[in-house]
Design an enzyme around this catalytic site. Structure first.
Site, PDB file in Angstrom:
ATOM      1  N   ARG A 168       0.869  -1.281   0.160  1.00 39.13           N
ATOM      2  CA  ARG A 168      -0.019   0.110  -0.002  1.00 39.13           C
ATOM      3  C   ARG A 168       0.974   1.213   0.196  1.00 39.13           C
ATOM      4  O   ARG A 168       2.031   1.217   0.147  1.00 39.13           O
ATOM      5  CB  ARG A 168      -0.922  -0.076   1.350  1.00 39.13           C
ATOM      6  CG  ARG A 168      -2.120  -1.038   1.233  1.00 39.13           C
ATOM      7  CD  ARG A 168      -2.844  -1.128   2.341  1.00 39.13           C
ATOM      8  NE  ARG A 168      -1.806  -1.606   3.498  1.00 39.13           N
ATOM      9  CZ  ARG A 168      -2.380  -1.886   4.875  1.00 39.13           C
ATOM     10  NH1 ARG A 168      -3.564  -1.472   5.256  1.00 39.13           N
ATOM     11  NH2 ARG A 168      -1.715  -2.517   5.613  1.00 39.13           N
ATOM     12  N   LYS A 225       1.499   2.150   7.328  1.00 33.95           N
ATOM     13  CA  LYS A 225       2.010   1.384   8.615  1.00 33.95           C
ATOM     14  C   LYS A 225       2.967   2.160   9.349  1.00 33.95           C
ATOM     15  O   LYS A 225       3.363   3.084   9.165  1.00 33.95           O
ATOM     16  CB  LYS A 225       2.476  -0.024   8.137  1.00 33.95           C
ATOM     17  CG  LYS A 225       1.483  -0.974   7.575  1.00 33.95           C
ATOM     18  CD  LYS A 225       0.307  -1.265   8.485  1.00 33.95           C
ATOM     19  CE  LYS A 225       0.891  -1.960   9.713  1.00 33.95           C
ATOM     20  NZ  LYS A 225      -0.394  -2.301  10.752  1.00 33.95           N
ATOM     21  N   TYR A 229      -1.325   4.628  10.616  1.00 34.94           N
ATOM     22  CA  TYR A 229      -1.616   3.819  11.542  1.00 34.94           C
ATOM     23  C   TYR A 229      -0.428   3.684  12.492  1.00 34.94           C
ATOM     24  O   TYR A 229       0.411   3.356  12.028  1.00 34.94           O
ATOM     25  CB  TYR A 229      -1.990   2.326  10.913  1.00 34.94           C
ATOM     26  CG  TYR A 229      -3.433   2.362  10.212  1.00 34.94           C
ATOM     27  CD1 TYR A 229      -4.554   2.509  10.904  1.00 34.94           C
ATOM     28  CD2 TYR A 229      -3.571   1.964   8.855  1.00 34.94           C
ATOM     29  CE1 TYR A 229      -5.934   2.687  10.281  1.00 34.94           C
ATOM     30  CE2 TYR A 229      -4.637   1.864   8.220  1.00 34.94           C
ATOM     31  CZ  TYR A 229      -5.655   2.242   9.024  1.00 34.94           C
ATOM     32  OH  TYR A 229      -6.902   1.929   8.360  1.00 34.94           O
ATOM     33  N   HIS A 234      -1.322   1.921  16.215  1.00 35.97           N
ATOM     34  CA  HIS A 234      -1.419   0.664  17.193  1.00 35.97           C
ATOM     35  C   HIS A 234      -0.510   0.539  18.167  1.00 35.97           C
ATOM     36  O   HIS A 234       0.290  -0.519  18.462  1.00 35.97           O
ATOM     37  CB  HIS A 234      -1.264  -0.385  16.499  1.00 35.97           C
ATOM     38  CG  HIS A 234      -2.571  -0.485  15.593  1.00 35.97           C
ATOM     39  ND1 HIS A 234      -3.924  -0.673  15.640  1.00 35.97           N
ATOM     40  CD2 HIS A 234      -2.582  -0.604  13.964  1.00 35.97           C
ATOM     41  CE1 HIS A 234      -4.775  -0.755  14.637  1.00 35.97           C
ATOM     42  NE2 HIS A 234      -3.874  -0.475  13.433  1.00 35.97           N
ATOM     43  N   GLU A 292      -6.010   5.030  13.610  1.00 35.66           N
ATOM     44  CA  GLU A 292      -6.980   3.979  14.223  1.00 35.66           C
ATOM     45  C   GLU A 292      -7.781   4.677  15.517  1.00 35.66           C
ATOM     46  O   GLU A 292      -8.588   3.992  15.943  1.00 35.66           O
ATOM     47  CB  GLU A 292      -6.418   2.794  14.759  1.00 35.66           C
ATOM     48  CG  GLU A 292      -5.324   3.126  16.007  1.00 35.66           C
ATOM     49  CD  GLU A 292      -4.095   3.328  15.561  1.00 35.66           C
ATOM     50  OE1 GLU A 292      -3.075   3.353  16.574  1.00 35.66           O
ATOM     51  OE2 GLU A 292      -3.596   3.850  14.326  1.00 35.66           O
ATOM     52  N   SER A 338     -10.735  -2.316   8.253  1.00 39.71           N
ATOM     53  CA  SER A 338     -11.278  -3.406   9.009  1.00 39.71           C
ATOM     54  C   SER A 338     -12.229  -4.217   8.214  1.00 39.71           C
ATOM     55  O   SER A 338     -12.300  -5.384   8.062  1.00 39.71           O
ATOM     56  CB  SER A 338     -12.227  -2.940  10.199  1.00 39.71           C
ATOM     57  OG  SER A 338     -11.484  -2.241  11.000  1.00 39.71           O
ATOM     58  N   VAL A 384     -14.987  -5.792  11.540  1.00 33.89           N
ATOM     59  CA  VAL A 384     -14.246  -7.036  11.015  1.00 33.89           C
ATOM     60  C   VAL A 384     -15.256  -8.247  11.124  1.00 33.89           C
ATOM     61  O   VAL A 384     -15.391  -8.911  10.287  1.00 33.89           O
ATOM     62  CB  VAL A 384     -13.109  -7.158  12.104  1.00 33.89           C
ATOM     63  CG1 VAL A 384     -12.677  -8.495  11.753  1.00 33.89           C
ATOM     64  CG2 VAL A 384     -12.228  -5.932  11.673  1.00 33.89           C
ATOM     65  N   LEU A 429     -12.144  -5.253  19.288  1.00 32.96           N
ATOM     66  CA  LEU A 429     -11.310  -4.080  19.123  1.00 32.96           C
ATOM     67  C   LEU A 429     -11.812  -3.049  20.432  1.00 32.96           C
ATOM     68  O   LEU A 429     -12.938  -3.026  20.533  1.00 32.96           O
ATOM     69  CB  LEU A 429     -11.616  -3.432  17.672  1.00 32.96           C
ATOM     70  CG  LEU A 429     -10.965  -1.882  17.779  1.00 32.96           C
ATOM     71  CD1 LEU A 429      -9.592  -1.823  17.757  1.00 32.96           C
ATOM     72  CD2 LEU A 429     -11.695  -1.119  16.546  1.00 32.96           C
ATOM     73  N   VAL A 472      -7.369 -11.100  13.533  1.00 33.58           N
ATOM     74  CA  VAL A 472      -7.358  -9.832  12.970  1.00 33.58           C
ATOM     75  C   VAL A 472      -6.767  -8.835  13.909  1.00 33.58           C
ATOM     76  O   VAL A 472      -6.396  -7.836  13.660  1.00 33.58           O
ATOM     77  CB  VAL A 472      -8.558  -9.485  12.412  1.00 33.58           C
ATOM     78  CG1 VAL A 472      -8.747  -8.099  11.684  1.00 33.58           C
ATOM     79  CG2 VAL A 472      -9.176 -10.388  11.330  1.00 33.58           C
ATOM     80  N   VAL A 487      -4.307  -8.897  15.992  1.00 28.25           N
ATOM     81  CA  VAL A 487      -3.218  -9.186  16.373  1.00 28.25           C
ATOM     82  C   VAL A 487      -2.248  -7.870  16.309  1.00 28.25           C
ATOM     83  O   VAL A 487      -1.190  -7.441  17.170  1.00 28.25           O
ATOM     84  CB  VAL A 487      -2.335 -10.121  15.130  1.00 28.25           C
ATOM     85  CG1 VAL A 487      -2.339  -9.549  14.103  1.00 28.25           C
ATOM     86  CG2 VAL A 487      -1.051 -10.755  15.959  1.00 28.25           C
ATOM     87  N   ASP A 488      -2.612  -6.700  15.244  1.00 27.38           N
ATOM     88  CA  ASP A 488      -1.863  -5.497  15.418  1.00 27.38           C
ATOM     89  C   ASP A 488      -2.001  -4.619  16.880  1.00 27.38           C
ATOM     90  O   ASP A 488      -1.157  -3.954  16.949  1.00 27.38           O
ATOM     91  CB  ASP A 488      -2.018  -4.791  14.370  1.00 27.38           C
ATOM     92  CG  ASP A 488      -3.653  -4.347  14.190  1.00 27.38           C
ATOM     93  OD1 ASP A 488      -4.544  -4.686  14.782  1.00 27.38           O
ATOM     94  OD2 ASP A 488      -3.790  -3.839  12.994  1.00 27.38           O
ATOM     95  N   ALA A 504      -0.181  -9.060  10.540  1.00 27.71           N
ATOM     96  CA  ALA A 504      -0.469  -7.791  11.135  1.00 27.71           C
ATOM     97  C   ALA A 504      -0.952  -6.782  10.197  1.00 27.71           C
ATOM     98  O   ALA A 504      -1.625  -5.566  10.369  1.00 27.71           O
ATOM     99  CB  ALA A 504       0.579  -7.368  12.090  1.00 27.71           C
ATOM    100  N   ASN A 505      -0.609  -6.971   8.893  1.00 26.03           N
ATOM    101  CA  ASN A 505      -1.099  -6.078   7.769  1.00 26.03           C
ATOM    102  C   ASN A 505      -1.633  -6.820   6.793  1.00 26.03           C
ATOM    103  O   ASN A 505      -1.444  -6.759   5.506  1.00 26.03           O
ATOM    104  CB  ASN A 505       0.224  -5.336   7.028  1.00 26.03           C
ATOM    105  CG  ASN A 505       1.305  -6.011   6.776  1.00 26.03           C
ATOM    106  OD1 ASN A 505       1.559  -7.360   6.891  1.00 26.03           O
ATOM    107  ND2 ASN A 505       1.744  -5.816   5.532  1.00 26.03           N
ATOM    108  N   MET A 506      -2.656  -7.573   6.890  1.00 27.63           N
ATOM    109  CA  MET A 506      -3.422  -8.435   5.944  1.00 27.63           C
ATOM    110  C   MET A 506      -3.651  -7.546   4.804  1.00 27.63           C
ATOM    111  O   MET A 506      -3.769  -8.125   3.591  1.00 27.63           O
ATOM    112  CB  MET A 506      -4.772  -8.971   6.608  1.00 27.63           C
ATOM    113  CG  MET A 506      -4.355 -10.039   7.699  1.00 27.63           C
ATOM    114  SD  MET A 506      -5.816 -10.590   8.532  1.00 27.63           S
ATOM    115  CE  MET A 506      -6.726 -11.289   7.018  1.00 27.63           C
TER     116      MET A 506
END
Length: 374
Positions: free
Chosen positions: A15, A75, A94, A96, A119, A135, A180, A241, A268, A270-271, A300-302
């Site tokens: 991305r 990210k 993002y 996190h 986020e 999400s 999600v 979340l 999902v 995990v981040d 972590a970055n699906m």
């Protein structure tokens, strides 16, 4: 303002933080946009598209970071980028922070950088508009990758989620009924799976029951419903979340050990540290591992795997806020917009998001006080 967009360097992160339309909007407003060479190629955007709207193509990440007053990413910065962060620099991405390398927070504080976190940007209605599109992508992908992992060749038990006539369908348990969870359930139902959603919010469960017209099971979250549903599931999706905070561990290792061999979990969350005790972050290069015979997918970055969808979905919602920051300056933008104020995770050497401060052991300073120099 000089706005920089470096190329993402996380493993298989394709991305990019800005598309040509975003660059065009900033340039039209009188700002300068620096794009690192090939930053958009992974999303199908060549340098020439940025040049066409007036952006400058910069050959190195070091120069982009050094020259920019605001960095726009996808990210959080990772270790090789820590030294590139400039004193007082605005970083809009993002983060996190509660779920990643604690050295990042330490670096942001030392350099008095302003961490504007996608986020936690939250309007008064409680929505998370910059988190929602990713999400949606991650929720839908969770079922795709989970179905693949259930194949025997990938370590799974060999279950087809939709089954066939005369054979039971795959059982999917989704823990968390937010964006999600909703998107994961949509795909799982579409594939023909037997789906259960667990959530703590009864109003949300009522809504989900209405949306799916009774085609999914909805259960109030408690230890018994989680234990029973996880134990019987072929695929478990962790979709919990709490904005800015570490995810609660709702599935214990002991419970994982009671699942049948070849079952799959996709966390999902995990981040944000994950809601499944046995999960740890993985990459697209090595996405899975096994614990007690259960396949774990914890990338972590699906959404980075589908960048042409993800990049445009993300930048559609991040663009207005970046333009506002550039036009009036960060301090004024934050004072004018409470959603942006909630996005501030660090500022001038202080942690300005309470949940991050609590989870990471830092003193919390409200953003209004930090802006006032208290």
């Amino acid at each position: 303002m000089i706005v920089g967009v470096p190329k993402e360097i996380k493993t298989r992160e394709y991305r990019v933080g800005m598309v040509p339309a975003g660059a065009a909007a900033l340039i039209a407003a009188g700002h300068t946009v620096l794009i690192e060479t090939n930053a958009g190629v992974g999303s199908g955007i060549p340098d020439s598209e940025y040049q066409r709207v007036g952006a400058q193509i910069i050959s190195t990440a070091d120069e982009v970071w050094k020259r920019s007053e605001m960095i726009i990413k996808v990210k959080e910065p990772i270790a090789p980028e820590y030294a590139r962060i400039q004193p007082g620099q605005i970083i809009y991405t993002y983060f996190h922070l509660a779920g990643v390398d604690p050295e990042l927070t330490k670096t942001l504080l030392q350099k008095k950088a302003a961490a504007v976190a996608y986020e936690t940007l939250q309007p008064d209605d409680g929505s998370l508009p910059l988190l929602k599109p990713m999400s949606e992508v991650a929720g839908k992908m969770a079922i795709q990758v989970g179905a693949k992992c259930l194949e025997r060749a990938h370590g799974g038990k060999g279950i087809l989620l939709g089954g066939v006539p005369g054979v039971r369908r795959g059982r999917v348990t989704v823990i968390g009924g937010g964006v999600v969870g909703l998107c994961a359930a949509k795909v799982a139902v579409g594939m023909g799976a037997e789906v259960t959603i667990i959530d703590v919010n009864m109003e949300r469960l009522t809504y989900l029951d209405d949306v799916f017209l009774g085609r999914v099971g909805v259960l109030a979250s408690d230890s018994e419903s989680i234990s029973r549903s996880v134990r019987e599931a072929d695929l478990v999706v962790g979709a919990v979340l709490i904005p800015g905070r570490k995810a609660p561990k709702l599935v214990s290792e002991a419970l994982i050990s009671e699942m049948s061999p070849g079952s799959v979990v996709v966390d999902v969350a995990v981040d944000q540290g994950g809601c499944i005790e046995t999960c740890k972050p993985t990459t697209h290069d090595n996405p899975t591992f096994e614990v007690h015979g259960v396949v774990h997918y914890c990338v972590a970055n699906m959404p980075g795997a589908v960048p042409q969808t993800s990049t445009y979905a993300l930048t559609n919602v991040t663009r207005p806020y970046s333009l506002r920051i550039a036009n009036v300056g960060l301090a004024a933008a934050v004072k004018e917009d409470r959603a942006l104020a909630r996005a501030m995770n660090t500022y001038n050497g202080h942690v300005t998001y309470e949940a991050v401060a609590k989870d990471m052991g830092y003193a919390y300073m409200p953003i209004a006080d930090a802006l006032a120099g208290k």
